[in-house]
Enzyme design. Sequence first.
Site, PDB file in Angstrom:
ATOM      1  N   LYS A 119       3.459  -9.911   6.392  1.00  0.00           N
ATOM      2  CA  LYS A 119       3.276  -9.214   5.119  1.00  0.00           C
ATOM      3  C   LYS A 119       3.166 -10.169   3.929  1.00  0.00           C
ATOM      4  O   LYS A 119       2.393  -9.934   3.007  1.00  0.00           O
ATOM      5  CB  LYS A 119       4.445  -8.262   4.861  1.00  0.00           C
ATOM      6  CG  LYS A 119       4.486  -7.051   5.776  1.00  0.00           C
ATOM      7  CD  LYS A 119       5.623  -6.123   5.365  1.00  0.00           C
ATOM      8  CE  LYS A 119       6.016  -5.153   6.449  1.00  0.00           C
ATOM      9  NZ  LYS A 119       5.063  -4.091   6.721  1.00  0.00           N
ATOM     10  N   GLY A 167       7.293  -0.394  11.295  1.00  0.00           N
ATOM     11  CA  GLY A 167       8.122   0.780  11.585  1.00  0.00           C
ATOM     12  C   GLY A 167       9.309   0.932  10.654  1.00  0.00           C
ATOM     13  O   GLY A 167      10.300   1.568  10.992  1.00  0.00           O
ATOM     14  N   GLY A 168       9.207   0.353   9.461  1.00  0.00           N
ATOM     15  CA  GLY A 168      10.278   0.516   8.482  1.00  0.00           C
ATOM     16  C   GLY A 168      11.516  -0.332   8.763  1.00  0.00           C
ATOM     17  O   GLY A 168      12.509  -0.236   8.044  1.00  0.00           O
ATOM     18  N   HIS A 238      10.190   6.393   7.262  1.00  0.00           N
ATOM     19  CA  HIS A 238       8.991   5.562   7.163  1.00  0.00           C
ATOM     20  C   HIS A 238       8.007   5.780   8.308  1.00  0.00           C
ATOM     21  O   HIS A 238       7.127   4.971   8.550  1.00  0.00           O
ATOM     22  CB  HIS A 238       9.344   4.074   7.057  1.00  0.00           C
ATOM     23  CG  HIS A 238      10.286   3.787   5.931  1.00  0.00           C
ATOM     24  ND1 HIS A 238       9.958   4.027   4.625  1.00  0.00           N
ATOM     25  CD2 HIS A 238      11.544   3.303   5.919  1.00  0.00           C
ATOM     26  CE1 HIS A 238      10.982   3.699   3.852  1.00  0.00           C
ATOM     27  NE2 HIS A 238      11.958   3.269   4.608  1.00  0.00           N
ATOM     28  N   GLU A 278      -3.602   0.002   4.024  1.00  0.00           N
ATOM     29  CA  GLU A 278      -2.595   0.933   3.516  1.00  0.00           C
ATOM     30  C   GLU A 278      -2.239   0.575   2.082  1.00  0.00           C
ATOM     31  O   GLU A 278      -1.930  -0.572   1.776  1.00  0.00           O
ATOM     32  CB  GLU A 278      -1.336   0.872   4.382  1.00  0.00           C
ATOM     33  CG  GLU A 278      -1.561   1.337   5.814  1.00  0.00           C
ATOM     34  CD  GLU A 278      -0.261   1.463   6.604  1.00  0.00           C
ATOM     35  OE1 GLU A 278      -0.264   2.223   7.576  1.00  0.00           O
ATOM     36  OE2 GLU A 278       0.740   0.800   6.260  1.00  0.00           O
ATOM     37  N   ARG A 300      -6.372  -2.287  13.774  1.00  0.00           N
ATOM     38  CA  ARG A 300      -6.582  -1.521  15.013  1.00  0.00           C
ATOM     39  C   ARG A 300      -6.971  -0.100  14.634  1.00  0.00           C
ATOM     40  O   ARG A 300      -7.020   0.244  13.472  1.00  0.00           O
ATOM     41  CB  ARG A 300      -5.281  -1.492  15.811  1.00  0.00           C
ATOM     42  CG  ARG A 300      -4.125  -0.969  14.944  1.00  0.00           C
ATOM     43  CD  ARG A 300      -2.882  -0.666  15.700  1.00  0.00           C
ATOM     44  NE  ARG A 300      -1.738  -0.551  14.827  1.00  0.00           N
ATOM     45  CZ  ARG A 300      -1.389   0.529  14.141  1.00  0.00           C
ATOM     46  NH1 ARG A 300      -2.151   1.601  14.180  1.00  0.00           N
ATOM     47  NH2 ARG A 300      -0.332   0.544  13.377  1.00  0.00           N
TER      48      ARG A 300
HETATM   49  P1  ADP Z   1       6.348  -1.058   7.876  1.00  0.00           P
HETATM   50  O1  ADP Z   1       5.321  -2.073   8.265  1.00  0.00           O
HETATM   51  O2  ADP Z   1       7.742  -1.466   8.285  1.00  0.00           O
HETATM   52  O3  ADP Z   1       5.988   0.333   8.300  1.00  0.00           O
HETATM   53  P2  ADP Z   1       5.302  -0.727   5.194  1.00  0.00           P
HETATM   54  O4  ADP Z   1       5.182  -1.881   4.308  1.00  0.00           O
HETATM   55  O5  ADP Z   1       4.065  -0.226   5.870  1.00  0.00           O
HETATM   56  O6  ADP Z   1       6.420  -1.064   6.298  1.00  0.00           O
HETATM   57  O7  ADP Z   1       5.998   0.478   4.440  1.00  0.00           O
HETATM   58  C1  ADP Z   1       6.385   1.659   5.123  1.00  0.00           C
HETATM   59  C2  ADP Z   1       6.679   2.765   4.138  1.00  0.00           C
HETATM   60  O8  ADP Z   1       7.741   2.374   3.241  1.00  0.00           O
HETATM   61  C3  ADP Z   1       5.535   3.149   3.217  1.00  0.00           C
HETATM   62  O9  ADP Z   1       4.673   4.069   3.815  1.00  0.00           O
HETATM   63  C4  ADP Z   1       6.277   3.720   2.021  1.00  0.00           C
HETATM   64  O10 ADP Z   1       6.693   5.030   2.306  1.00  0.00           O
HETATM   65  C5  ADP Z   1       7.526   2.874   1.934  1.00  0.00           C
HETATM   66  N1  ADP Z   1       7.349   1.738   0.992  1.00  0.00           N
HETATM   67  C6  ADP Z   1       6.803   0.550   1.270  1.00  0.00           C
HETATM   68  N2  ADP Z   1       6.772  -0.254   0.186  1.00  0.00           N
HETATM   69  C7  ADP Z   1       7.334   0.443  -0.817  1.00  0.00           C
HETATM   70  C8  ADP Z   1       7.612   0.158  -2.210  1.00  0.00           C
HETATM   71  N3  ADP Z   1       7.314  -1.008  -2.780  1.00  0.00           N
HETATM   72  N4  ADP Z   1       8.192   1.126  -2.951  1.00  0.00           N
HETATM   73  C9  ADP Z   1       8.523   2.326  -2.400  1.00  0.00           C
HETATM   74  N5  ADP Z   1       8.308   2.634  -1.111  1.00  0.00           N
HETATM   75  C10 ADP Z   1       7.718   1.723  -0.306  1.00  0.00           C
END
Ligand code: ADP
Length: 672
Positions: A119, A167-168, A238, A278, A300
């Site tokens: 990331k 996955g959060g 998430h 995303e 993907r």
């Molecule tokens: P992962 O790869 O672990 O799934 P992501 O970066 O894709 O993590 O984020 C997953 C979810 O977390 C997002 O869809 C959103 O709901 C929340 N999220 C991510 N970044 C932020 C942020 N800066 N502020 C608020 N919510 C966030």
Amino acid sequence: MTKMFSRILVANRGEIACRVIRTAQKMGIGTVAVYSDADAHALHVAMADEAVNIGPAPVTDSYLRADHIIAAALKTGAEAIHPGYGFLSENPGFVDAVVKAGLVFIGPSADSIRAMGLKDAAKRLMEKAGVPVVPGYHGEAQELVVLASKAREIGYPVLIKARAGGGGKGMRKVDDPHEFAEALGSARREAKSAFGDDRVLVEKYIAKPRHIEVQVFGDNHGNVVHLYERDCSLQRRHQKVIEEAPAPGITAEVRAAMTGAAVKAAHAINYSGAGTIEFIVDATEGLKPDRFWFMEMNTRLQVEHPVTEMITGLDLVEWQLRVAAGEKLPLTQKQIPLNGHAIEARLYAEDPAKSFLPAIGTLHHLAFPASVRDGSVRTETGVRAGDTISPYYDPMIAKLVVHGADRTAALTAMENALTETEIAGTTTNAPFLAALIRHEGFAAGDVDTGLIDRDLVRLTVPVAVEAGAKELAILYASGLLKRAVLGDPWTTLRGYSHNSTLAYPVVLEEAGHTVRYGVSVLGDERYAITGPETSIELRVRHEPACWHLTAKGINLRAKTVAIPNGIAVLSKGAATTFAVADPFLLAEAAGNAGDRLTAPMPGLVKSVRVAAGDVVKKGQILLVLEAMKMEHSISAPHDGKIAEIASEGSQVKEKSSLVRFEEAAAVDSTKN
Ligand code: ADP
């Protein structure tokens, strides 16, 4: 001139493997499936032309074994490998190995995957490419003082994220500077154990966030297009629950800004194949062209790709195959249509009323909405009736995807699709999905990622058993309904001619008790049920697709299906099961008092917290069971002394004994 593959291997299982195989078949391409021991009889294996066993049930021994998968492709003469999603789909080492073996990876290059894999690096790259990125710190420094001061600069609340995250996991929201050190420590520990990498980044926490993503497609000739956006804001922990396209309330201006940024992002890494950018969107004042930021790229095909297919009428797997074979993108940007509105709901074997505990079980009865009726409903599944949801893999049963002329029509179509889905044998989240579809905020398009959590209690109330369901189950269990339909004159005659004390016995198991009922025939379509306390007269008519039961205060239309040891009553998308006891085996079933804890599902005893001889308090955690990829703490139901406890590291079967107490419980659960 490029040549289409004559045979491909699908390195996945479940619905996505079936999905890929279907398109390959449509295009006249041969298919090879791979499977673990647990999946020998799975649908994807049955659908493919050929199938190769790649190892035991655990994914690390099978679906993650790159070497076995590549050997299977070489052995069967497959020319290319489709990774699906999850498993090895975003593993650049796997892509390198596939290419080295002289095969084609149906997806982007290893370099593209690497560029987006972490990331922090991805965010730095996107910043350079001019794509808006959430304000934050994505640098190398990892010391607490540096990160804490960056957090102060960014401004609270902030979000700590594992750079290797997914996955959060490894994600922590911090509201106050005093909590920063503690949150950082716990995010790091989680990231370390999940990804083996504890480095993090810190970013601004977006208030009222919406998750909107853009589907992109690139080819090996330098072309990149987008296929519009998907809104995936309905999330729990998430994880996406419901996805739709287009995003509710999006304007042409915002769409142009988002899709433009996405195409720019894909160009920056010479992207080829299907990908998703995303974005996180600040929706406090609606959608604005300067209020969205790059979050990550998934290199993907996504789980939710069917909603894009429904609004564009395109087959994204076909595009993937064409691009991988070296063809140019089939359409230019201007030629890609956008029609109506599509929604996808992920149907899971899980129990929303029990904190979404994954459910296992055999799908004794499974019927999806009449999907091909008018093209408005599509079901993507990897299971059939009779299949078992095993603890080894994701417990998704199906994706229901609907299309309508507009969002309102799509919402109605989804509600219908959910109520028409019939599943007996396992608990599902269908009632939760239906409650979400009816949620007034969602219906109004006022979505954000916090919606589900805010209304969780209301969305997960257990469905009440419908009036008449039990009576219908009793009647069905008596065998009288079936005989009536078959027109067995003897039954009817008997009903008239014998005195009313002649009743057919039915014994139900209700909350640990056995309850005896008697059913007698009163006349044509008319019956009486006598229970311990009540007696009720009812009428049951056989309609083409269901039974219609009427009685005082009851008017129920439902289907019944026999399942092992019981009857399931299906109505309005929910199944209520009634355990029917064989009256002759009842005596044997007595026993098994409250001094024993048994495994609610098969699993692995991850850790044992107490030993035999220990005195424990009610509520104390005794052991942790890992099942369905989740950890479940098993705690003491009452005070007591441990006589026996399962050993750490042991595999246990469903209902096998985990803990036995020395002193029997004070309360005898068999008494009323
Ligand atoms: P992962 O790869 O672990 O799934 P992501 O970066 O894709 O993590 O984020 C997953 C979810 O977390 C997002 O869809 C959103 O709901 C929340 N999220 C991510 N970044 C932020 C942020 N800066 N502020 C608020 N919510 C966030």
